[in-house]
Structures are given as C-alpha cells and as structure tokens.
Design a protein around this motif. Structure first.
Motif, PDB file in Angstrom:
ATOM      1  N   PHE A 126       0.821  -1.217   0.000  1.00 11.59           N
ATOM      2  CA  PHE A 126       0.000   0.000   0.000  1.00 11.59           C
ATOM      3  C   PHE A 126       0.853   1.265   0.000  1.00 11.59           C
ATOM      4  N   ALA A 127       2.103   1.142  -0.428  1.00  9.94           N
ATOM      5  CA  ALA A 127       3.017   2.282  -0.377  1.00  9.94           C
ATOM      6  C   ALA A 127       2.585   3.413  -1.303  1.00  9.94           C
ATOM      7  N   ALA A 128       1.725   3.129  -2.283  1.00 10.38           N
ATOM      8  CA  ALA A 128       1.298   4.182  -3.205  1.00 10.38           C
ATOM      9  C   ALA A 128       0.270   5.123  -2.589  1.00 10.38           C
ATOM     10  N   ILE A 129      -0.283   4.791  -1.424  1.00  9.93           N
ATOM     11  CA  ILE A 129      -1.138   5.751  -0.734  1.00  9.93           C
ATOM     12  C   ILE A 129      -0.309   7.014  -0.474  1.00  9.93           C
ATOM     13  N   GLU A 130      -0.914   8.159  -0.634  1.00 13.53           N
ATOM     14  CA  GLU A 130      -0.192   9.424  -0.515  1.00 13.53           C
ATOM     15  C   GLU A 130       0.682   9.451   0.744  1.00 13.53           C
ATOM     16  N   HIS A 131       1.978   9.718   0.548  1.00 16.39           N
ATOM     17  CA  HIS A 131       2.997   9.753   1.604  1.00 16.39           C
ATOM     18  C   HIS A 131       3.277   8.367   2.198  1.00 16.39           C
ATOM     19  N   GLY A 132       2.815   7.302   1.525  1.00 17.07           N
ATOM     20  CA  GLY A 132       3.000   5.961   2.061  1.00 17.07           C
ATOM     21  C   GLY A 132       4.457   5.567   2.224  1.00 17.07           C
ATOM     22  N   SER A 133       5.279   5.838   1.224  1.00 22.00           N
ATOM     23  CA  SER A 133       6.699   5.461   1.312  1.00 22.00           C
ATOM     24  C   SER A 133       7.391   6.183   2.457  1.00 22.00           C
ATOM     25  N   VAL A 152     -19.021   9.351   8.594  1.00 21.72           N
ATOM     26  CA  VAL A 152     -18.961   8.013   9.195  1.00 21.72           C
ATOM     27  C   VAL A 152     -19.048   6.913   8.152  1.00 21.72           C
ATOM     28  N   GLY A 153     -19.618   7.208   6.974  1.00 23.75           N
ATOM     29  CA  GLY A 153     -19.814   6.175   5.974  1.00 23.75           C
ATOM     30  C   GLY A 153     -19.049   6.375   4.689  1.00 23.75           C
ATOM     31  N   THR A 154     -18.069   7.270   4.660  1.00 23.07           N
ATOM     32  CA  THR A 154     -17.333   7.532   3.418  1.00 23.07           C
ATOM     33  C   THR A 154     -15.841   7.648   3.700  1.00 23.07           C
ATOM     34  N   LEU A 155     -15.053   6.884   2.958  1.00 26.31           N
ATOM     35  CA  LEU A 155     -13.594   6.922   3.092  1.00 26.31           C
ATOM     36  C   LEU A 155     -12.980   7.363   1.775  1.00 26.31           C
ATOM     37  N   SER A 156     -12.087   8.360   1.844  1.00 25.44           N
ATOM     38  CA  SER A 156     -11.357   8.815   0.658  1.00 25.44           C
ATOM     39  C   SER A 156      -9.890   8.412   0.787  1.00 25.44           C
ATOM     40  N   ILE A 157      -9.349   7.876  -0.292  1.00 24.94           N
ATOM     41  CA  ILE A 157      -7.947   7.458  -0.334  1.00 24.94           C
ATOM     42  C   ILE A 157      -7.274   8.206  -1.474  1.00 24.94           C
ATOM     43  N   ARG A 158      -6.249   8.982  -1.169  1.00 21.21           N
ATOM     44  CA  ARG A 158      -5.465   9.670  -2.189  1.00 21.21           C
ATOM     45  C   ARG A 158      -4.161   8.914  -2.402  1.00 21.21           C
ATOM     46  N   LEU A 159      -3.700   8.908  -3.649  1.00 23.40           N
ATOM     47  CA  LEU A 159      -2.525   8.150  -4.038  1.00 23.40           C
ATOM     48  C   LEU A 159      -1.426   9.062  -4.569  1.00 23.40           C
ATOM     49  N   ASP A 160      -0.184   8.659  -4.344  1.00 22.68           N
ATOM     50  CA  ASP A 160       0.948   9.361  -4.944  1.00 22.68           C
ATOM     51  C   ASP A 160       1.077   9.039  -6.428  1.00 22.68           C
ATOM     52  N   ARG A 161       0.584   7.887  -6.815  1.00 20.84           N
ATOM     53  CA  ARG A 161       0.665   7.434  -8.204  1.00 20.84           C
ATOM     54  C   ARG A 161      -0.493   6.471  -8.445  1.00 20.84           C
ATOM     55  N   PRO A 162      -0.855   6.241  -9.685  1.00 22.89           N
ATOM     56  CA  PRO A 162      -1.943   5.295  -9.953  1.00 22.89           C
ATOM     57  C   PRO A 162      -1.636   3.917  -9.369  1.00 22.89           C
ATOM     58  N   MET A 163      -2.652   3.272  -8.868  1.00 22.53           N
ATOM     59  CA  MET A 163      -2.498   1.958  -8.226  1.00 22.53           C
ATOM     60  C   MET A 163      -3.625   1.069  -8.730  1.00 22.53           C
ATOM     61  N   PRO A 164      -3.433   0.446  -9.897  1.00 24.09           N
ATOM     62  CA  PRO A 164      -4.539  -0.269 -10.539  1.00 24.09           C
ATOM     63  C   PRO A 164      -5.074  -1.447  -9.747  1.00 24.09           C
ATOM     64  N   ASN A 165      -4.268  -1.992  -8.823  1.00 20.32           N
ATOM     65  CA  ASN A 165      -4.734  -3.141  -8.055  1.00 20.32           C
ATOM     66  C   ASN A 165      -5.238  -2.761  -6.664  1.00 20.32           C
TER      67      ASN A 165
END
Length: 524
Positions: A126-133, A152-165
């Motif tokens: 999951f290192a591609a999550i923003e600031h993950g590395s 309470v019912g919505t989660l947003s995930i931002r990525l540093d780069r596309p993560m197709p999987n």
C-alpha cells in the motif's frame, strides 16, 4: 517429552473432531501450519489468512472468478485520473461486539498497517497511498497518509501514483479495519473484535481455532453455517486419515504420495485447480557460499530437474517452474530463461561449467545446507534436490528441518540460513505483488537480494500510468532477477483440497480464497 505431548494433543484433537463431525451445523477445516498471529495487520501466513477472512471483512471482496465485488463498501468511485478513490460504506455496519463501524476504523487499520512500529510484511503493498513510502520509512507519521473519513460512511484514499490493483488489495486481510479498543491496547490473541461473518470464540494452540456466527454482521441472514473449526494439520498423511474418518470436511491439501490412490478412490471429492503460488528455494546472499557468487547460484538452478519433481515427487500436482511469477496472472507473460528450452544434458553441462567458474570441483565441493519447515513433501523435495546437486555437481548437502515459527525467524534474520524453502502466494491477481518481495527494502526479502537495477525497474513500474509500460518494466525486472538467481524457482502450485459432499457452494479459484459465509452444509 515433546513427542508425547504432540501425541496427546493429536488424540484430543481426534476426539474433538469426531464429536464435531457429528454436528450438522459445524464446518471443520484443515488449515496447515498453526497461524503465527490473528492480528490482521501482522499476520502473513496462508493459514492465518484463511481464518482472518472469516473474522474480518474488507471494503471489497473477490469473487471466485476473480472479479472485485462490494463487501463492507457498497460502492466506490475513482477520481482525479486514478489518483483518488472514494468508497461508500454500507449503512448500519457493526463490530462483532455491537459497536458502530465507521470509515475511520478502516482508515485506522490502514494507518496501522503502514506504521513502521507495526512491522507489517504487507505494508509495501500500500506504499502508493499518498505519503505511504515516507510513512513506511519513518520519515512521516501515519497521520500524514492520504486517508480521510469524509463522514462516518465515506472513506477517501489519495494516491501518490496510480495503483490499478488497489481495489483488489482492499479485500486483503491486511486492509481490515481495527476497533478503537484494540488499537488503544493490544488485546489477547483470542479477544480481538472483528467485523466479519464470524467471531472468534476459542484458540487452543496446536489444537483448534473455533469461530461462531456473528449476529452483528450486516449480512448475517445469508450466513448458513453456525460454527467453524480450523484444525492445524502440518502432517498431510494424518490429515487424510482424519478426513477419511469423517473428522474433517475440508483438507488443507493432500499428501503427494497418496495422489494416485486419492484420484482412484475419492476422485469426486478431490479439487485440484490453478493457483497463483510459487514454490522456490531462497539463497542467502548476505553470507557464504552465495554472497557475491552468481555462477554458483546459476549452477545450482540449472542442476535442478524440475519436471522430475513435478511429475515424480509431486505426482503431477504441480507444474515445473522455470520462472518465478506464475503463469495465468493477469496482464503478464511468463519470462522464461533461455536454458529452460535446453535438453536436460545441455543444462547439466552448463551447470558444471558454472560450478567450476564459481571455484568448486570434485576435489573442492561446495557445502550447502538446505533448511525447510516440518512437512513430508518439503522433506522429500529437499532430499531429491540434494541428490541432484550431488549427482550433477558433486555438492555436499546437509538438510535441516525446523518447526514453522523457528524456521521463519531464521529466514528473516539471515544469520544461519544458506538455502531455504520459500513460497509466495498471490495477495491479488497482479504480478507486482510477487516482484516486490525481492525489492531490497522489502521485509519479506529473506534472501537479502539487493540490486539497484531491479529496484529501479520496480519503481518505474509502480509509477507508470500506461499499463503496457508497467507490464514491460515488471517483465524486465523478472528477467534480471532470474539471471542474478537470488532464488531458485522449483514449481508452481495447484490448490489441492478434499471437500466432503455435504459442503455446498465450494468454488475453486485462482487465489484459493474461500469465504465460509458463502458455503452451506447439506441437510440444513
């Protein structure tokens, strides 16, 4: 004393299994090695994953056909050209103790996963999550991750780069939520609060793990089986006996030596299917004799007769592996070394030339130790490979058998190991999950392989927006690694289970993931 204790535990387990088998509301499953943990962010073994998929539910799930399906999240939307994912949770989700389950609990689980203090073997997935590395490296706190509970019912995930999987990985137990109480104070192993279709009721080490239906699960009305028992079953011959005696409904595998008899006698109950798993020998590149000696590593690889192992030792229950990443994985082509097409005699001649170039001869044979964990099949394979190395090269080989947890510890420490049994089973239908464990910084890189060119190719693949470019970089990385030979591929797995006729809904699949909530027992 130890043998007597194990015999006593086996006798108790047999009595318990006989009683359980008479219960039409209990499914009894053979589960291989004792799970090292049932902490979803720390556990790494296949046996742990089997249990965790019943105790926890991810935001997504995986169907038997490999499709991503809704689980705790009812829907999702990609945004910002694949750099952000917004997931909407189902209404009324609850933990097994009845507490409300919120998007913040999933964010907390992912933060804990990437927190270096957790030391998770799956953090890099999951290192591609923003600031993950930066978080994994300890340069930023987990709170800096691109995770936000919009409500309470919505989660947003931002990525540093596309993560197709990403959607497939969110189905992995490592991405499970964590209850605030478990986050505040680590619970006892059998006291964790889950959110899956089942809850943990008992864990007796080396005897059984018991689960009961979770009435707080959002889809409990569709769950058909009331109780699950997972039994540790390292000895496959003993497991087969228990299955035949009616003490098990599902086996973890079958003993290869019994394959022909099983096909003749229990053929209708035998399930053999393509499985994304590689069996290989790791070589410790941080110490002699393999450190800095690529010709020796290559010689040992060429000296292994893989078809003999697949057909004679494993009775056609596996496919010879000339490469590392399994065939059949999505959007990837097998990367075969040139010598894979050579006749056996040509491979052996090349192996002997490389052995001499490595500085060894009949008068100066290499001394190698093969280390493996307790299993008749692992032992038989080690005996055969030792004989091949002796016959083709003149190598002197010693075998060392260890209990599972000790074996894992020695592999990770890289102090005592030389050659050792290893396996990688797919976390998702994606080649990068296999390639990443040989990154120099990966915590599961037990060989200590460290090559800047390989790491660079993996990084370029991770950053690629074009799927064709990503694929090309991953394939180039595997070719480079196979030439360096830090590992010796031996065979590709097939999943092998005996399943009682009373178990309905079982579907073979490429990940070998089976959610107990989707099964039924006939007669109910």
């Amino acid at each position: 004393m130890l043998a007597t204790l194990r015999a006593g535990l086996f006798a108790l387990a047999a009595l318990a299994g006989a009683a359980i088998a008479a219960d039409p509301q209990t499914l009894v499953i053979g589960n291989g090695t004792e799970p090292e943990s049932l902490d979803p962010q720390k556990a790494t073994g296949v046996s742990a994953g089997n249990v965790l998929r019943d105790l926890y539910e991810g935001l997504t799930g995986v169907s038997p056909s490999g499709d991503i399906i809704p689980a705790a999240a009812s829907s999702w939307q990609w945004q910002d050209d694949g750099r952000a994912l917004r997931l909407t949770l189902r209404d009324g989700l609850r933990w097994s103790n009845g507490d409300p389950l919120t998007a913040s609990d999933y964010a907390a689980g992912l933060r804990r996963l990437l927190d270096p203090a957790t030391a998770s073997g799956y953090a890099k997935l999951f290192a591609a999550i923003e600031h993950g590395s930066e978080v994994i490296a300890g340069r930023l706190p987990p709170s800096a991750l691109g995770l936000h509970a919009d409500d309470v019912g919505t989660l947003s995930i931002r990525l540093d780069r596309p993560m197709p999987n990403l959607l497939s990985l969110l189905a992995h137990p490592a991405a499970s939520p964590i209850h605030p109480a478990d986050l505040a104070r680590p619970p006892k192993p059998d006291a964790r609060i889950g959110n899956g279709a089942y809850r943990l009721t008992e864990w007796v080490l080396q005897l059984r793990i018991a689960l009961a239906r979770n009435p707080a699960y959002w889809n409990d009305r569709q769950t058909a089986i009331d109780r699950l028992i997972y039994l540790p079953t390292e000895d496959l011959n003993s497991e087969l006996k228990r299955y035949r005696a009616g003490e098990l409904d599902v086996t973890t595998s079958i003993p290869a030596t019994q394959a022909d008899w099983i096909r003749r006698t229990l053929g209708g109950e035998l399930h053999v299917a393509t499985y994304l798993g590689s069996y290989f020998y790791g070589l410790n590149l941080t110490r002699p004799p393999f450190a800095g000696n690529k010709p020796l590593r290559q010689a040992l690889s060429l000296a292994i007769d893989r078809p003999v192992i697949a057909t004679k030792v494993l009775h056609d229950l596996a496919a010879p592996a000339w490469s590392y990443i399994p065939p059949g994985i999505r959007d990837y082509s097998p990367q075969l070394p040139e010598w894979a097409q050579w006749p056996r005699a040509q491979r052996e001649a090349a192996a002997r030339r490389l052995y001499a170039a490595a500085g060894y001869s009949a008068d100066k044979p290499v001394q190698i130790e093969i280390r493996y964990n307790t299993s008749d099949d692992h032992k038989r394979i080690a005996v055969v490979i030792a004989a091949m190395w002796k016959q083709v090269l003149g190598a002197e080989v010693r075998l060392v058998n260890e209990e599972w947890k000790v074996f894992l510890q020695h592999r990770r420490e890289r102090r005592d190991t030389q050659a050792f049994r290893n396996t990688w089973i797919a976390d998702s239908d994606d080649a990068q999950g296999f390639a990443e464990i040989l990154d120099s910084r990966h915590p599961r890189n037990d060989s200590g392989y460290a090559d800047a060119g390989y790491d660079a190719l993996l990084l370029e693949a991770a950053q690629a927006r074009d799927p064709a470019l990503r694929r090309a970089k991953l394939e180039a990385a595997e070719r480079k690694m196979l030439d360096d030979a830090p590992i010796l591929p031996i065979y590709f797995y097939a999943s092998k289970h005996l399943v009682k006729p009373r178990v309905e809904g079982w579907q073979d699949n490429i990940l070998d993931w089976h959610y107990s909530k989707d099964l039924r027992l006939s007669g109910r």
